[in-house]
Write a protein that holds these residues in place. Structure first.
Motif: not given
Length: 63
Positions: A28-39
Protein backbone atom coordinates in the motif's frame (compact mmCIF):
# COMPACT_ATOMS: atom_id res chain seq x y z
CA UNK A 1 -7.16 -20.25 -31.74
CA UNK A 2 -5.02 -23.34 -32.14
CA UNK A 3 -4.81 -25.88 -29.32
CA UNK A 4 -1.17 -24.87 -28.74
CA UNK A 5 -2.07 -21.21 -28.32
CA UNK A 6 -5.00 -22.07 -26.08
CA UNK A 7 -2.88 -24.22 -23.79
CA UNK A 8 -0.10 -21.60 -23.74
CA UNK A 9 -2.54 -18.87 -22.71
CA UNK A 10 -4.04 -21.16 -20.06
CA UNK A 11 -0.60 -21.98 -18.67
CA UNK A 12 0.41 -18.32 -18.50
CA UNK A 13 -2.89 -17.39 -16.85
CA UNK A 14 -2.29 -20.10 -14.25
CA UNK A 15 1.22 -18.83 -13.50
CA UNK A 16 0.38 -15.14 -13.13
CA UNK A 17 -1.06 -15.36 -9.57
CA UNK A 18 2.11 -17.13 -8.39
CA UNK A 19 4.31 -14.39 -9.80
CA UNK A 20 2.07 -11.68 -8.37
CA UNK A 21 2.55 -13.16 -4.89
CA UNK A 22 6.29 -13.65 -5.33
CA UNK A 23 7.21 -12.03 -2.04
CA UNK A 24 5.31 -11.17 1.12
CA UNK A 25 4.69 -7.65 2.20
CA UNK A 26 2.23 -4.84 2.16
CA UNK A 27 2.45 -2.72 -0.99
CA UNK A 28 0.00 0.00 0.00
CA UNK A 29 2.84 2.38 0.75
CA UNK A 30 5.30 1.19 -1.92
CA UNK A 31 6.92 3.95 -3.90
CA UNK A 32 8.15 3.94 -7.48
CA UNK A 33 11.69 2.98 -6.45
CA UNK A 34 10.40 -0.20 -4.82
CA UNK A 35 8.61 -1.14 -8.02
CA UNK A 36 11.66 -0.68 -10.24
CA UNK A 37 14.18 -2.26 -7.85
CA UNK A 38 12.45 -5.57 -7.14
CA UNK A 39 13.15 -8.26 -9.76
CA UNK A 40 9.66 -9.77 -9.52
CA UNK A 41 8.05 -6.39 -10.18
CA UNK A 42 10.41 -5.75 -13.09
CA UNK A 43 9.54 -9.13 -14.58
CA UNK A 44 5.81 -8.39 -14.47
CA UNK A 45 6.35 -4.91 -15.95
CA UNK A 46 8.46 -6.46 -18.72
CA UNK A 47 5.80 -9.08 -19.47
CA UNK A 48 3.09 -6.42 -19.61
CA UNK A 49 5.16 -4.22 -21.95
CA UNK A 50 5.98 -7.20 -24.17
CA UNK A 51 2.30 -8.15 -24.36
CA UNK A 52 1.31 -4.63 -25.38
CA UNK A 53 4.06 -4.44 -28.00
CA UNK A 54 3.07 -7.87 -29.36
CA UNK A 55 -0.57 -6.82 -29.57
CA UNK A 56 0.26 -3.57 -31.37
CA UNK A 57 2.51 -5.36 -33.86
CA UNK A 58 -0.17 -7.98 -34.55
CA UNK A 59 -2.87 -5.34 -35.02
CA UNK A 60 -0.71 -3.31 -37.40
CA UNK A 61 0.16 -6.44 -39.39
CA UNK A 62 -3.55 -7.02 -40.06
CA UNK A 63 -3.92 -3.69 -41.85
Amino acid sequence: MTPFKTSTVALLAALIPGVALAHPGDHRFADLMHLIREPDHLAMIGIAVAAVVYGVVKLRARR
